[in-house]
Design a protein around this motif. Structure first.
Motif, PDB file in Angstrom:
ATOM      1  N   VAL A 216       1.296  -1.271   0.408  1.00  0.00           N
ATOM      2  CA  VAL A 216       0.423  -0.251   0.141  1.00  0.00           C
ATOM      3  C   VAL A 216       0.302   0.993   0.127  1.00  0.00           C
ATOM      4  CG1 VAL A 216      -1.572   0.884   1.390  1.00  0.00           C
ATOM      5  CG2 VAL A 216      -1.777  -1.021   0.937  1.00  0.00           C
ATOM      6  N   ARG A 217       2.284   1.288   0.242  1.00  0.00           N
ATOM      7  CA  ARG A 217       2.536   2.499   0.484  1.00  0.00           C
ATOM      8  C   ARG A 217       3.259   2.846  -0.781  1.00  0.00           C
ATOM      9  NH1 ARG A 217       4.207   0.849   6.080  1.00  0.00           N
ATOM     10  NH2 ARG A 217       5.892  -0.794   5.202  1.00  0.00           N
ATOM     11  N   ALA A 218       4.318   1.499  -1.352  1.00  0.00           N
ATOM     12  CA  ALA A 218       4.768   1.614  -2.845  1.00  0.00           C
ATOM     13  C   ALA A 218       3.452   2.581  -3.643  1.00  0.00           C
ATOM     14  CB  ALA A 218       4.815   0.118  -3.193  1.00  0.00           C
ATOM     15  N   LEU A 219       2.736   1.914  -3.553  1.00  0.00           N
ATOM     16  CA  LEU A 219       1.457   2.029  -4.374  1.00  0.00           C
ATOM     17  C   LEU A 219       0.474   3.432  -3.905  1.00  0.00           C
ATOM     18  CD1 LEU A 219      -1.144  -0.995  -4.622  1.00  0.00           C
ATOM     19  CD2 LEU A 219       0.500  -0.639  -6.366  1.00  0.00           C
ATOM     20  N   GLU A 220       0.419   4.053  -3.450  1.00  0.00           N
ATOM     21  CA  GLU A 220       0.039   4.915  -2.537  1.00  0.00           C
ATOM     22  C   GLU A 220       1.354   6.184  -3.365  1.00  0.00           C
ATOM     23  OE1 GLU A 220      -1.103   8.873  -1.759  1.00  0.00           O
ATOM     24  OE2 GLU A 220      -2.121   7.182  -1.383  1.00  0.00           O
ATOM     25  N   GLY A 221       2.955   5.928  -3.340  1.00  0.00           N
ATOM     26  CA  GLY A 221       3.727   6.451  -2.667  1.00  0.00           C
ATOM     27  C   GLY A 221       4.192   7.362  -4.661  1.00  0.00           C
ATOM     28  N   ALA A 222       3.627   6.609  -5.552  1.00  0.00           N
ATOM     29  CA  ALA A 222       3.232   6.656  -6.980  1.00  0.00           C
ATOM     30  C   ALA A 222       2.645   7.861  -7.328  1.00  0.00           C
ATOM     31  CB  ALA A 222       3.298   5.041  -7.482  1.00  0.00           C
ATOM     32  N   VAL A 240      -7.526  -4.656   1.437  1.00  0.00           N
ATOM     33  CA  VAL A 240      -9.070  -3.957   1.243  1.00  0.00           C
ATOM     34  C   VAL A 240      -8.323  -3.628   2.570  1.00  0.00           C
ATOM     35  CG1 VAL A 240     -11.065  -3.770   1.342  1.00  0.00           C
ATOM     36  CG2 VAL A 240     -10.048  -5.159  -0.427  1.00  0.00           C
ATOM     37  N   ARG A 241      -8.340  -4.207   3.429  1.00  0.00           N
ATOM     38  CA  ARG A 241      -8.270  -3.751   5.416  1.00  0.00           C
ATOM     39  C   ARG A 241      -7.528  -2.118   4.952  1.00  0.00           C
ATOM     40  NH1 ARG A 241      -7.554  -7.678   7.534  1.00  0.00           N
ATOM     41  NH2 ARG A 241     -10.354  -7.724   7.069  1.00  0.00           N
ATOM     42  N   GLU A 242      -6.086  -2.656   4.742  1.00  0.00           N
ATOM     43  CA  GLU A 242      -4.784  -2.033   4.711  1.00  0.00           C
ATOM     44  C   GLU A 242      -4.535  -0.505   3.636  1.00  0.00           C
ATOM     45  OE1 GLU A 242      -1.008  -0.825   6.861  1.00  0.00           O
ATOM     46  OE2 GLU A 242      -2.456  -2.299   7.542  1.00  0.00           O
ATOM     47  N   GLY A 243      -5.488  -0.703   2.500  1.00  0.00           N
ATOM     48  CA  GLY A 243      -5.830   0.438   1.726  1.00  0.00           C
ATOM     49  C   GLY A 243      -6.822   1.386   2.226  1.00  0.00           C
ATOM     50  N   SER A 244      -8.414   0.428   2.829  1.00  0.00           N
ATOM     51  CA  SER A 244      -8.260   2.126   3.473  1.00  0.00           C
ATOM     52  C   SER A 244      -8.233   2.857   4.430  1.00  0.00           C
ATOM     53  CB  SER A 244     -10.204   0.945   3.866  1.00  0.00           C
ATOM     54  OG  SER A 244     -10.493   0.190   3.110  1.00  0.00           O
ATOM     55  N   LEU A 245      -7.405   1.876   5.343  1.00  0.00           N
ATOM     56  CA  LEU A 245      -6.457   2.936   6.656  1.00  0.00           C
ATOM     57  C   LEU A 245      -6.097   3.372   6.046  1.00  0.00           C
ATOM     58  CD1 LEU A 245      -6.264  -0.488   9.019  1.00  0.00           C
ATOM     59  CD2 LEU A 245      -6.834   1.178   9.537  1.00  0.00           C
ATOM     60  N   ARG A 246      -5.405   3.696   4.426  1.00  0.00           N
ATOM     61  CA  ARG A 246      -4.357   4.973   4.635  1.00  0.00           C
ATOM     62  C   ARG A 246      -4.714   5.624   3.994  1.00  0.00           C
ATOM     63  NH1 ARG A 246       0.623   3.820   6.145  1.00  0.00           N
ATOM     64  NH2 ARG A 246       1.043   1.972   7.579  1.00  0.00           N
ATOM     65  N   TYR A 247      -5.745   5.549   3.212  1.00  0.00           N
ATOM     66  CA  TYR A 247      -7.064   6.385   2.367  1.00  0.00           C
ATOM     67  C   TYR A 247      -6.352   6.082   0.811  1.00  0.00           C
ATOM     68  CZ  TYR A 247      -8.242   7.894   6.886  1.00  0.00           C
ATOM     69  OH  TYR A 247      -8.371   8.704   8.273  1.00  0.00           O
ATOM     70  N   LEU A 248      -6.285   4.934   0.303  1.00  0.00           N
ATOM     71  CA  LEU A 248      -5.179   4.710  -0.578  1.00  0.00           C
ATOM     72  C   LEU A 248      -6.285   4.477  -1.764  1.00  0.00           C
ATOM     73  CD1 LEU A 248      -3.197   3.463  -2.513  1.00  0.00           C
ATOM     74  CD2 LEU A 248      -3.652   1.469  -2.327  1.00  0.00           C
ATOM     75  N   PHE A 249      -7.226   3.901  -1.181  1.00  0.00           N
ATOM     76  CA  PHE A 249      -8.660   4.270  -2.712  1.00  0.00           C
ATOM     77  C   PHE A 249      -9.577   5.421  -2.954  1.00  0.00           C
ATOM     78  CE2 PHE A 249      -8.705  -0.445  -0.406  1.00  0.00           C
ATOM     79  CZ  PHE A 249      -7.128  -0.775  -1.247  1.00  0.00           C
ATOM     80  N   ASP A 250      -9.539   6.415  -1.519  1.00  0.00           N
ATOM     81  CA  ASP A 250     -10.250   7.917  -1.504  1.00  0.00           C
ATOM     82  C   ASP A 250      -9.456   8.417  -2.958  1.00  0.00           C
ATOM     83  OD1 ASP A 250     -11.040   6.718   0.825  1.00  0.00           O
ATOM     84  OD2 ASP A 250     -10.498   8.464   2.063  1.00  0.00           O
ATOM     85  N   GLU A 271     -16.064  -4.133   5.688  1.00  0.00           N
ATOM     86  CA  GLU A 271     -14.872  -3.444   4.729  1.00  0.00           C
ATOM     87  C   GLU A 271     -15.255  -3.184   3.391  1.00  0.00           C
ATOM     88  OE1 GLU A 271     -11.817  -3.785   8.138  1.00  0.00           O
ATOM     89  OE2 GLU A 271     -12.066  -5.823   6.966  1.00  0.00           O
ATOM     90  N   THR A 272     -16.568  -4.198   3.166  1.00  0.00           N
ATOM     91  CA  THR A 272     -16.400  -3.665   1.255  1.00  0.00           C
ATOM     92  C   THR A 272     -15.940  -2.514   0.915  1.00  0.00           C
ATOM     93  OG1 THR A 272     -18.108  -5.592   1.387  1.00  0.00           O
ATOM     94  CG2 THR A 272     -17.671  -4.487  -0.522  1.00  0.00           C
ATOM     95  N   PRO A 273     -15.038  -2.489  -0.208  1.00  0.00           N
ATOM     96  CA  PRO A 273     -14.860  -0.972  -0.812  1.00  0.00           C
ATOM     97  C   PRO A 273     -16.188  -0.932  -1.898  1.00  0.00           C
ATOM     98  CG  PRO A 273     -13.986  -3.091  -1.784  1.00  0.00           C
ATOM     99  CD  PRO A 273     -14.195  -3.603  -0.713  1.00  0.00           C
ATOM    100  N   ASP A 274     -16.982   0.410  -1.977  1.00  0.00           N
ATOM    101  CA  ASP A 274     -17.524   1.520  -2.440  1.00  0.00           C
ATOM    102  C   ASP A 274     -17.270   1.504  -3.701  1.00  0.00           C
ATOM    103  OD1 ASP A 274     -20.395   1.924  -2.978  1.00  0.00           O
ATOM    104  OD2 ASP A 274     -19.270   4.143  -2.822  1.00  0.00           O
ATOM    105  N   GLY A 275     -18.031   0.861  -5.522  1.00  0.00           N
ATOM    106  CA  GLY A 275     -17.748   1.638  -6.404  1.00  0.00           C
ATOM    107  C   GLY A 275     -16.148   1.130  -7.286  1.00  0.00           C
ATOM    108  N   TRP A 276     -15.632  -0.233  -6.583  1.00  0.00           N
ATOM    109  CA  TRP A 276     -15.176  -0.775  -7.433  1.00  0.00           C
ATOM    110  C   TRP A 276     -15.336  -1.406  -8.832  1.00  0.00           C
ATOM    111  CZ3 TRP A 276     -10.526  -3.912  -4.804  1.00  0.00           C
ATOM    112  CH2 TRP A 276      -9.752  -3.250  -3.287  1.00  0.00           C
ATOM    113  N   ILE A 277     -14.692  -1.166  -9.731  1.00  0.00           N
ATOM    114  CA  ILE A 277     -15.112  -2.047 -11.040  1.00  0.00           C
ATOM    115  C   ILE A 277     -14.755  -3.283 -10.790  1.00  0.00           C
ATOM    116  CG2 ILE A 277     -15.275  -1.961 -13.293  1.00  0.00           C
ATOM    117  CD1 ILE A 277     -13.984   1.325 -13.132  1.00  0.00           C
ATOM    118  N   VAL A 278     -15.234  -4.670 -11.244  1.00  0.00           N
ATOM    119  CA  VAL A 278     -15.251  -6.248 -10.609  1.00  0.00           C
ATOM    120  C   VAL A 278     -15.825  -6.959 -12.347  1.00  0.00           C
ATOM    121  CG1 VAL A 278     -14.439  -4.981  -8.343  1.00  0.00           C
ATOM    122  CG2 VAL A 278     -16.931  -6.246  -8.977  1.00  0.00           C
TER     123      VAL A 278
END
Length: 404
Positions: A216-222, A240-250, A271-278
């Motif tokens: 998650v840190r690497a993705l956010e850094g990019a 999902v849990r780690e990304g949500s805690l770090r607001y990666l998906f916002d 913890e289901t993310p909202d609006g992911w295209i799947v």
């Protein structure tokens, strides 16, 4: 020297050549089918998958089987180990004398059984493994694949991702054949549709050993505009849990291969993310007549809603039924020849067929967005994407296969 497999084939040829003499004695003898899967390793998917094929098997036999003969499935657990899968395949063919083999889940096991099928000249219907290699670079005469491939599902998602404003993309995928295929296919299809996109970061966690914090840190850094996620199972939940805690998906577009499947979505709960295209499966929301009949029978038998694996298992047995009804005999060469272009006219997901050029079925997938529906994980704004719309032409696909 005549092997046990050769002796079995010779006997089958005699029975086919003298149908009237054999019919009285063998009218009720079952047709044996081998099945292999990772039941103790991938329970979340393989349990509903088995319930799906068991339901179809029960229905087929209740209706008289095929040609008056019931079908008997000899099912074995490969424990998630390719060497075990090969040993089991050998036992099914040379000891149990099955007419064909179907199943497998993990791509490395599917490829191992596919190679066994080639070496031992036995038909293998790969129900689930998604790697593109199984029908393209490592494809062979004796292997056909049911489930929409990595390429197909990645192309479905790329078509939706191209409609967004995201230009800078990052990817995260497990570091084995399925993950690498998935990223390569998404990149190729998205760039074709939207040439200005660029990929700024890739994360390749070891399957089921993800370090979600580091990823998650690497993705956010990019600082990407969009994220393409290929993780599943426990890795998905951690991501999902780690990304949500770090607001990666916002305020980012997130696309998830398989993320909409109940097997992987349900465990996320609140913890289901909202609006992911799947890609996934909207379950009881599918209201076609064929699906409603399947759904009712499944719920009545098992007391639970079907999952993606349920569809795959059910459609696997429908394929076996269609094949045995159309083939002139149980000889492998007749079965293999019949698979080319074989049509399965009715299924919960609609009609599909197996392409002669690359042995891929045209079974499609559902595409939509993740959401909490009545407080439970689900898919909204979904549609069914026909498999044939997301495959290269048969001429192009044939060039991707080794010469035989």
């Amino acid at each position: 020297m005549l092997t046990r497999r050769g002796l079995h084939k010779a006997l089958a040829a005699v029975l086919v050549a003298t149908p009237f003499a054999a019919s009285a004695a063998l009218a009720q003898d079952p047709i044996k089918i081998g099945e292999i899967n990772s039941y103790t390793r991938m329970t979340a998917f393989t349990d509903p998958y088995k319930k799906g094929w068991e339901l179809a098997l029960e229905e087929i036999n209740a209706a008289g089987g095929v040609g008056g003969r019931p079908l008997e499935v000899i099912s074995r657990d490969d424990t998630g180990d390719p060497a075990t899968a090969i040993r089991i395949a050998d036992e099914l063919v040379n000891r149990d004398h099955v007419a064909l083999i179907f199943g497998t889940f993990l791509s490395n096991i599917g490829l191992a059984v596919s190679d066994f099928a080639k070496q031992n000249e036995v038909l293998f219907i790969a129900s689930e493994p998604l790697t593109d290699a199984i029908v393209w670079s490592a494809g062979n005469k004796y292997t056909y694949r049911l489930r929409p491939s990595t390429y197909m599902q990645a192309a479905m998602l790329a078509a939706e991702a191209a409609k967004t404003d995201a230009v800078k993309w990052a990817t995260i995928a497990p570091n084995y054949a399925y993950g690498t295929d998935a990223v390569e296919a998404f990149k190729a299809n998205l760039k074709k549709l939207k040439p200005e996109v660029e990929f700024v970061e890739e994360q390749w966690p070891t399957l089921f050993k993800i370090d979600a914090g580091s990823a998650v840190r690497a993705l956010e850094g990019a600082k990407p505009d969009g994220i393409y996620n290929v993780t599943f199972g426990g890795d998905l939940a951690k991501f999902v849990r780690e990304g949500s805690l770090r607001y990666l998906f916002d305020d980012r577009v997130v696309v998830g291969l398989l993320t909409g499947e109940p097997e992987y979505l349900d465990p996320l709960g609140d913890e289901t993310p909202d609006g992911w295209i799947v890609t996934g499966y909207p379950g009881l929301a599918v209201d076609t007549p064929a699906h409603e009949a399947f759904e009712k029978a499944y719920v009545d038998k098992w007391g639970e809603a079907p999952k993606t694996g349920s569809l795959v298992g059910y459609n696997s047995m429908l394929t076996v039924k269609a094949l045995l009804e159309a083939s002139p005999s149980l000889e492998t060469e007749d079965l293999v020849a019949t698979m080319a272009g074989l049509k399965v006219p009715t299924s919960p997901t609609g009609p599909f067929f197996y392409r002669a050029a690359d042995h891929q079925s045209t079974m499609g997938a559902y595409v939509g967005k993740t959401a909490l529906v009545d407080g439970k994980p689900g898919m909204v704004d979904w549609f069914y994407a026909p498999g044939e719309d997301f495959l290269p032409s048969e001429e192009e696909a044939a060039k991707l296969r080794p010469a035989e």
